[in-house]
Scaffold this motif. Structure first.
Motif, PDB file in Angstrom:
ATOM      1  N   PHE A  17      31.971   8.508  -4.750  1.00  0.00           N
ATOM      2  CA  PHE A  17      32.340   9.914  -3.964  1.00  0.00           C
ATOM      3  C   PHE A  17      32.796   8.082  -2.376  1.00  0.00           C
ATOM      4  O   PHE A  17      32.867   9.301  -1.285  1.00  0.00           O
ATOM      5  CB  PHE A  17      30.517   9.024  -3.656  1.00  0.00           C
ATOM      6  CG  PHE A  17      29.565  10.214  -4.290  1.00  0.00           C
ATOM      7  CD1 PHE A  17      31.130  10.767  -5.177  1.00  0.00           C
ATOM      8  CD2 PHE A  17      29.229  10.657  -4.868  1.00  0.00           C
ATOM      9  CE1 PHE A  17      30.392  11.561  -6.239  1.00  0.00           C
ATOM     10  CE2 PHE A  17      27.990  11.157  -5.666  1.00  0.00           C
ATOM     11  CZ  PHE A  17      29.573  12.457  -6.144  1.00  0.00           C
ATOM     12  N   TYR A  18      32.365   6.982  -2.595  1.00  0.00           N
ATOM     13  CA  TYR A  18      33.204   6.218  -1.129  1.00  0.00           C
ATOM     14  C   TYR A  18      32.454   4.705  -2.004  1.00  0.00           C
ATOM     15  O   TYR A  18      32.020   4.151  -2.219  1.00  0.00           O
ATOM     16  CB  TYR A  18      32.454   6.470  -0.023  1.00  0.00           C
ATOM     17  CG  TYR A  18      31.287   6.316   0.578  1.00  0.00           C
ATOM     18  CD1 TYR A  18      30.702   4.861  -0.149  1.00  0.00           C
ATOM     19  CD2 TYR A  18      30.094   7.130   0.089  1.00  0.00           C
ATOM     20  CE1 TYR A  18      29.012   4.811  -0.104  1.00  0.00           C
ATOM     21  CE2 TYR A  18      28.521   7.038   0.018  1.00  0.00           C
ATOM     22  CZ  TYR A  18      28.151   5.502  -0.026  1.00  0.00           C
ATOM     23  OH  TYR A  18      26.432   5.337   0.661  1.00  0.00           O
ATOM     24  N   LEU A  56      33.262   2.676   3.923  1.00  0.00           N
ATOM     25  CA  LEU A  56      32.729   3.514   4.522  1.00  0.00           C
ATOM     26  C   LEU A  56      32.678   2.344   5.788  1.00  0.00           C
ATOM     27  O   LEU A  56      32.350   2.941   7.209  1.00  0.00           O
ATOM     28  CB  LEU A  56      31.460   3.024   3.660  1.00  0.00           C
ATOM     29  CG  LEU A  56      30.763   4.336   4.260  1.00  0.00           C
ATOM     30  CD1 LEU A  56      30.972   5.464   5.311  1.00  0.00           C
ATOM     31  CD2 LEU A  56      29.516   4.499   3.591  1.00  0.00           C
ATOM     32  N   VAL A  93      36.055   2.610   7.788  1.00  0.00           N
ATOM     33  CA  VAL A  93      36.001   3.810   8.243  1.00  0.00           C
ATOM     34  C   VAL A  93      35.329   4.463   9.318  1.00  0.00           C
ATOM     35  O   VAL A  93      35.456   4.387  10.945  1.00  0.00           O
ATOM     36  CB  VAL A  93      35.341   4.760   6.974  1.00  0.00           C
ATOM     37  CG1 VAL A  93      35.783   5.980   7.968  1.00  0.00           C
ATOM     38  CG2 VAL A  93      36.741   4.595   6.460  1.00  0.00           C
ATOM     39  N   LEU A  94      33.769   3.578   8.858  1.00  0.00           N
ATOM     40  CA  LEU A  94      32.292   3.410  10.323  1.00  0.00           C
ATOM     41  C   LEU A  94      33.274   2.691  11.539  1.00  0.00           C
ATOM     42  O   LEU A  94      32.950   3.369  12.385  1.00  0.00           O
ATOM     43  CB  LEU A  94      30.892   2.938  10.060  1.00  0.00           C
ATOM     44  CG  LEU A  94      30.612   4.762   8.771  1.00  0.00           C
ATOM     45  CD1 LEU A  94      29.555   3.590   8.232  1.00  0.00           C
ATOM     46  CD2 LEU A  94      30.256   5.620   9.835  1.00  0.00           C
ATOM     47  N   LEU A 152      35.124   4.996  13.363  1.00  0.00           N
ATOM     48  CA  LEU A 152      35.110   6.138  13.779  1.00  0.00           C
ATOM     49  C   LEU A 152      34.545   5.299  15.321  1.00  0.00           C
ATOM     50  O   LEU A 152      35.083   7.099  16.291  1.00  0.00           O
ATOM     51  CB  LEU A 152      34.128   6.328  13.298  1.00  0.00           C
ATOM     52  CG  LEU A 152      34.359   7.361  11.825  1.00  0.00           C
ATOM     53  CD1 LEU A 152      33.539   8.326  12.036  1.00  0.00           C
ATOM     54  CD2 LEU A 152      35.853   7.586  12.138  1.00  0.00           C
ATOM     55  N   ASP A 153      34.058   4.760  15.260  1.00  0.00           N
ATOM     56  CA  ASP A 153      34.027   4.067  16.727  1.00  0.00           C
ATOM     57  C   ASP A 153      34.776   3.989  17.834  1.00  0.00           C
ATOM     58  O   ASP A 153      34.492   4.305  19.018  1.00  0.00           O
ATOM     59  CB  ASP A 153      32.929   2.041  16.728  1.00  0.00           C
ATOM     60  CG  ASP A 153      32.102   1.976  16.948  1.00  0.00           C
ATOM     61  OD1 ASP A 153      31.375   3.267  16.693  1.00  0.00           O
ATOM     62  OD2 ASP A 153      31.682   0.600  17.323  1.00  0.00           O
ATOM     63  N   PHE A 165      37.595   6.422  18.390  1.00  0.00           N
ATOM     64  CA  PHE A 165      37.206   7.833  18.613  1.00  0.00           C
ATOM     65  C   PHE A 165      35.856   7.924  19.955  1.00  0.00           C
ATOM     66  O   PHE A 165      36.365   9.598  20.328  1.00  0.00           O
ATOM     67  CB  PHE A 165      37.043   8.744  17.314  1.00  0.00           C
ATOM     68  CG  PHE A 165      37.806   8.301  16.496  1.00  0.00           C
ATOM     69  CD1 PHE A 165      39.230   9.206  16.814  1.00  0.00           C
ATOM     70  CD2 PHE A 165      38.185   7.979  15.275  1.00  0.00           C
ATOM     71  CE1 PHE A 165      40.309   8.777  15.238  1.00  0.00           C
ATOM     72  CE2 PHE A 165      39.296   7.500  14.623  1.00  0.00           C
ATOM     73  CZ  PHE A 165      40.354   8.333  14.502  1.00  0.00           C
ATOM     74  N   LYS A 166      35.128   7.667  19.913  1.00  0.00           N
ATOM     75  CA  LYS A 166      34.613   8.059  20.635  1.00  0.00           C
ATOM     76  C   LYS A 166      34.361   8.142  22.518  1.00  0.00           C
ATOM     77  O   LYS A 166      35.402   7.101  22.626  1.00  0.00           O
ATOM     78  CB  LYS A 166      32.837   7.137  21.039  1.00  0.00           C
ATOM     79  CG  LYS A 166      32.324   7.364  19.688  1.00  0.00           C
ATOM     80  CD  LYS A 166      30.642   6.925  20.055  1.00  0.00           C
ATOM     81  CE  LYS A 166      30.684   5.101  20.260  1.00  0.00           C
ATOM     82  NZ  LYS A 166      29.425   4.838  20.041  1.00  0.00           N
ATOM     83  N   PHE A 179      40.833  10.929  12.352  1.00  0.00           N
ATOM     84  CA  PHE A 179      39.484  10.766  11.966  1.00  0.00           C
ATOM     85  C   PHE A 179      39.017  12.118  10.904  1.00  0.00           C
ATOM     86  O   PHE A 179      37.972  11.014   9.935  1.00  0.00           O
ATOM     87  CB  PHE A 179      38.952  11.643  13.467  1.00  0.00           C
ATOM     88  CG  PHE A 179      37.306  11.863  14.008  1.00  0.00           C
ATOM     89  CD1 PHE A 179      36.701  11.142  13.550  1.00  0.00           C
ATOM     90  CD2 PHE A 179      36.469  13.296  14.246  1.00  0.00           C
ATOM     91  CE1 PHE A 179      35.397  10.998  13.620  1.00  0.00           C
ATOM     92  CE2 PHE A 179      35.770  13.729  13.723  1.00  0.00           C
ATOM     93  CZ  PHE A 179      35.017  12.224  13.672  1.00  0.00           C
ATOM     94  N   VAL A 232      37.276  10.166   7.006  1.00  0.00           N
ATOM     95  CA  VAL A 232      36.049  10.650   5.969  1.00  0.00           C
ATOM     96  C   VAL A 232      36.854  11.658   5.235  1.00  0.00           C
ATOM     97  O   VAL A 232      35.620  11.209   4.377  1.00  0.00           O
ATOM     98  CB  VAL A 232      34.884  11.573   7.083  1.00  0.00           C
ATOM     99  CG1 VAL A 232      34.043  12.053   6.720  1.00  0.00           C
ATOM    100  CG2 VAL A 232      35.252  11.210   8.376  1.00  0.00           C
ATOM    101  N   LEU A 265      37.194   9.446   1.690  1.00  0.00           N
ATOM    102  CA  LEU A 265      36.324   8.387   1.141  1.00  0.00           C
ATOM    103  C   LEU A 265      36.809   8.449   0.124  1.00  0.00           C
ATOM    104  O   LEU A 265      36.069   7.419  -0.641  1.00  0.00           O
ATOM    105  CB  LEU A 265      34.919   8.366   2.378  1.00  0.00           C
ATOM    106  CG  LEU A 265      35.025   8.075   3.016  1.00  0.00           C
ATOM    107  CD1 LEU A 265      33.705   8.801   3.820  1.00  0.00           C
ATOM    108  CD2 LEU A 265      34.889   6.064   3.321  1.00  0.00           C
ATOM    109  N   SER A 266      36.658   9.775  -0.676  1.00  0.00           N
ATOM    110  CA  SER A 266      35.814   9.961  -2.091  1.00  0.00           C
ATOM    111  C   SER A 266      37.477   9.848  -2.953  1.00  0.00           C
ATOM    112  O   SER A 266      38.361  10.246  -2.691  1.00  0.00           O
ATOM    113  CB  SER A 266      35.474  11.570  -1.868  1.00  0.00           C
ATOM    114  OG  SER A 266      34.494  11.577  -1.440  1.00  0.00           O
TER     115      SER A 266
END
Lengths: 665, 665
Positions: A313-314, A319, A322-323, A326-327, A329-330, A342, A346, A349-350
């Motif tokens: 799954f990840y 992960l 990626v997290l 993602l920061d 992109f805010k 973006f 996500v 991940l899998s």
């Protein structure tokens, strides 16, 4: 004749038990391009290509590009290149005939006339491979030789030929009791109930949820008294949890796959973060196999191995990355490229191919990066179980089938055809995979009847069962969140009782043909092309199969159809089993026919001078009388002779000549 | 006879031009459950249900549940319930016969024997709807009455019946020139090249990228001199960008959809953040329509309207929310539920139903939340264009087709069947949608030949074209990132030249049948069931169609097939057009036939005493001689009479009786 050609330094897969000496000289049929790591064969317009086991598209694989890359992909669509297995065996049939097996555990591509209509091109990811070229009298002979090379297929216990009901998941023992009760009350035969991941304590392999399945051994016994086998699932990943003995012991002994730095590789699957036993390391494999004892000791006699591509799954590392990304992109006005980046992060991940490069196996002391041997993981998980069963329960046949596989795994278990969908097109895919899988040694197999993903309909379940009653594994299974599809959820109980009941009437023939196929390295299911190679229409039929020597099947696979076209390469007897219990027989001439088949009819075709032993049925396999046989037959100016194989279905004296009886009519 | 029943306070859709008085009393056939907002009809076992326009599954819709909810979903799978259009018209055909049209702009469900095999249930989302029940002599008559009710279908210019080549995207004028040149050099006929989103300046509607398409008017003229029409795409969303006149003007005038607080609703589509013109507000619609002038003035004569469900990649507000929520996942050991929540947040960014509740229309001064009228958006975008063309170019036929639609839009444009895939099963879906769409007024339609998404193969393109040469819109289109599929990318040029060439030979018949279907409210494509209702086999045929009065078509839709089964409800003449230019004819008796059809053969079936006018072909529509006709015909003890419609293909004097000529043979 089998010739072996070796390129580079071969990674041992143990797909083949006794390897022939390798040949000098160039490989026949192919042009080798070492630089591009490929083998090319120039196809004639009329050449057909068979094989590749579990994959999408036709029995004739021509016109698409396939990748041997065990993949957890629930969308078995025409545009996919891989499913769960890697089965690198094909037979070219046309102006020339030959088989090729590429024994290679990495990613391998078969371009069967996709890029160019006339070119068959096999491309490896590195130049270390064993290639076997097989020539023979005909396609069946080539397949038989290949099957001899790879060793005898796994043999399932007789009870596993009964009807099984599954759901992701029956959440409690009481739910299972209810499933059994409803079948018994309605007179719908049943032999097994499958336990999906929720029977475990928080998805930990070799544990039981004591609250929902209290006193499991007792429950299992209670079920067996009703002739029901419980078949729990086992996942490839072992939960990372302190105090959980399987995790603790595996960690202590270094049995899990490791990252380059030697720390364990952690990825999330059902239990959240988990570690992957190094199935390619003999010691770890033995250790993992021994874990099945926990359930064997509670009386369990069957298992299914899942998530063993391995599905991911990840990963912990990805992960985190990626997290963090993602920061960034805010608060941004994401343009499209940034938005795709973006969402891509996500969705990526899998089952990310890059993650398969992040961990290592210990193969006889050698550290091997996973991607080089990716296709061996599920195989060796099932081998772990199969070898353990031989140690732990040497006198018993244990049911075992797997999601992921490679040639070689067929000696340790069957496969189910993975997470299909409640699509009409998947009835046909189920059918088409049967011979391709048989070619590669997988005889105990079948698809999730009624469809695993998506919502089913009553007519789909009826039609699919009318195929499923002929496949060794006959299981109705569906996914969480989809429409429930136990047959008692619908209205046409007479229809369901009739169709599933027929399975039990056909059991003497089905089991006999299954055992002969296994013991003689033959195919239980064959395309018409294999038996009628001179018939220019038969060789292209993609929706009918020969089942053993005596039967041809032609299921309906279109919604609202009142029947279907059937092609008869020779005169046959059509036998129609009707829902009122009557049987109609009709001799049909060779050629094309439109056959009306109502939703509750089951129609089969008996070949000339063949007989099909049947029983009077039963509510479970245990009920079935395999001795006092009934027959359907078609005697056309001659005598029908049938070699009837039967044993007690549980012992392992397969070769005992007393199991064969010749029946003449 | 048409009866109208009104429930609640009806939202005006303008699907119907002149509404009959509404009836007192209860609606026939149905049981109404006001509380559940549903209508139920009890189906007989043999009842069939036709209609629903653009949707998945069969011509007979029985056995599934469909939702009228215009959806941007590129996976046209059996398990989907909606595609891009909302076409709420069905005909029940069996023991009783009647049509139902539910004029309702919100989400509507048709459960056609999905939940219970014998129940047809229509369920609305609120109880404000107009229901029309139509009875007639037979299914064709019911359809004709419905078509009369909804008004005459859009009529395309003659050149739009030529072959079109498309790609997302030809990036420059030179790429387009190259496409044209290759077709002309190879003698592959071509009439149009489609410009996907990249011809614009950063995806801004009604702009041109001056660098890649410099001096567009001149380029358009250059193309027209080669008999090529350029057909640019127009998207529903208008880029939010200061200084961009369309944005500035629309904003200033308040023409964009607004959030509850009155500020503009902003969502990202191709250009990034964009605003949606309020197509349901007459003033805004007129204004948006006027924008097409920019391209009309450069000589453009055709458009396709896209993304008008409307599709939404993400809304400003939701993206902000999601990014904030994602923060809370950092550094956590996500268990599975949390992981699914995480990925669900991201995958839920696009086309989220909740976003359709976040903006409002101004309909005649009334503020209406979008979800209540969701299905009218694409319709009114295309109406904006259609109405503008009448104002701006009253004497010209402008090509217009849309992705999203509702009944009523058929008066302003055709549709293409959306973003299909390079799947063999989509040849059949293409075929099955033709009559369902015709029932609902959409006559100018076709699918992306060769398949839009996924990688195609040469044989798939050949086989698909062999169907596509019969559909009014005949366009080869494919998505960015997929295998290129202009026919010259492949090898079998004789085959492609032959098949596409046949389109031009069939044009006299195709255009004549198209025009008659439009002008007489009839169906150009009909299921066999509609013409042979007494034939118990014909009524279930799902893979053949009648094309006009004289022809039956039966394309091959399976890979590696050497032909297919064809059912003839009556004696017909089979005409085979071979790649060598020869034609073979054979009279076939009524009944079942297996017909060999090679990859380059085109086979049609002529009904008794019918003739089919054909031309000698051409490299573009302009070349085609519609006067000196050739014929294929089948005279069986009688006379064949054909009403040949022809006009100059550009003017609008459709009803001029001089356009009809009766040909006798």
């Amino acid at each position: 004749m089998i010739r072996r050609y070796v390129y580079g330094k071969v990674m041992e897969t143990e797909a083949i038990m006794e390897k022939p000496q390798c040949q000098e000289g160039t490989i026949p049929y192919f042009t080798v391009d070492e630089e591009k790591m490929s083998f090319s064969f120039s196809m004639e317009e009329s050449d057909r290509v068979y094989g590749l086991g579990e994959n999408v598209r036709g029995i004739n694989k021509r016109g698409w590009i396939y990748e041997s890359k065990c993949s957890d992909d629930p969308n078995h669509l025409e545009d996919r290149r891989s499913l769960y297995g890697a089965h690198n065996f094909i037979v070219v049939d046309g102006k020339v005939q030959f088989g090729v097996f590429v024994d290679y555990p990495g990613i391998l591509t078969f371009d069967v006339g996709y890029t160019r209509h006339s070119e068959l091109k096999i491309t490896a990811s590195d130049w270390n491979l064993d290639v076997y070229v097989i020539e023979g009298e005909d396609v069946k002979d080539i397949v038989k030789q290949f099957r001899g090379l790879i060793g005898r297929s796994y043999i399932a216990p007789l009870w596993a030929f009964g009807y099984g009901q599954s759901r992701w998941s029956y959440m409690t023992a009481d739910e299972v009791r209810d499933v059994v009760k409803k079948h018994r009350e309605l007179g719908i035969p049943l032999d097994s109930v499958y336990l999906d991941i929720d029977y475990m304590e928080r998805y930990k392999d070799f544990t039981l949820n004591d609250e929902t399945f209290p006193d499991f051994a007792e429950f299992n016994k209670e079920m067996k008294e009703q002739n029901i086998h419980l078949v729990p699932i086992i996942d490839a990943g072992v939960k990372q949890e302190e105090g959980y003995p399987v995790y603790e012991e595996g960690l202590e002994k270094g049995y899990f796959c490791k990252k380059e730095d030697g720390t364990p590789f952690v990825a999330a699957v059902w239990p959240g973060k988990a570690l992957f036993p190094d199935m390619l390391n003999k010691e770890a494999r033995d250790w993992f196999g021994d874990q099945y004892k926990f359930l064997l000791d509670q009386g369990v006699e069957g298992f299914w191995n899942d998530m063993n591509e391995p599905a991911i799954f990840y990963t912990e590392d990805r992960l985190k990355d990626v997290l963090e990304k993602l920061d960034t992109f805010k608060g941004k006005n994401l343009d499209l490229n940034r938005f795709w980046e973006f969402t891509g992060l996500v969705s990526g991940l899998s089952n990310n191919v890059e993650d398969y490069k992040m961990f290592y196996h210990n193969i006889n002391g050698e550290k091997v990066r996973h991607d080089r041997v990716h296709n061996l993981f599920g195989y060796n998980m099932t081998r772990a179980a199969g070898e353990a069963f031989e140690r732990l329960e040497p006198d018993k046949r244990i049911l075992m089938f797997s999601r992921s596989s490679y040639v070689g795994m067929h000696r340790y278990g069957g496969i189910w055809q993975g997470d299909n969908k409640s699509w009409w097109s998947h009835i046909l895919l189920n059918l088409k995979m049967m011979p391709s899988l048989n070619m590669c040694g997988f005889i105990y197999t079948g698809a999730d009847l009624g469809g695993f993903g998506s919502d089913t309909t009553e007519d789909l379940v009826l039609r699919w069962l009318a195929l499923g009653i002929f496949t060794p594994l006959m299981r109705n299974h569906s996914a969480m969140g989809t429409r429930v599809q136990e047959v008692y959820r619908f209205e046409n109980m007479d229809g369901f009782r009739h169709i599933i009941g027929l399975r039990y009437r056909f059991l003497p023939y089905l089991y006999s043909e299954y055992m002969k196929a296994v013991l003689r390295d033959e195919m239980m299911f064959r395309p018409l092309a294999f038996d009628y190679p001179q018939d220019s229409h038969a060789v292209n039929v993609e929706d009918q199969l020969l089942l053993g020597d005596g039967l041809m099947i032609a299921p309906v696979y279109e919604q609202n159809a009142e029947g279907r076209y059937v092609y008869l390469p020779e005169k046959m007897k059509m036998v129609r089993f009707k829902v009122d219990g009557t049987t109609e027989e009709e001799i049909l001439e060779a050629g094309h026919h439109y056959v009306n088949i109502s939703l509750t009819d089951v129609v089969v075709f008996v070949r000339p001078n063949h007989l099909i032993p049947m029983s009077s049925g039963g509510q479970c396999v245990e009920d079935v009388d395999f001795e006092n046989l009934q027959y359907i037959s078609y005697i056309d100016n001659g005598e029908a002779v049938y070699e009837y194989y039967h044993d007690n279905g549980y012992e392992k004296d397969y070769e005992n000549p007393e199991h064969i009886r010749v029946i003449r009519m």
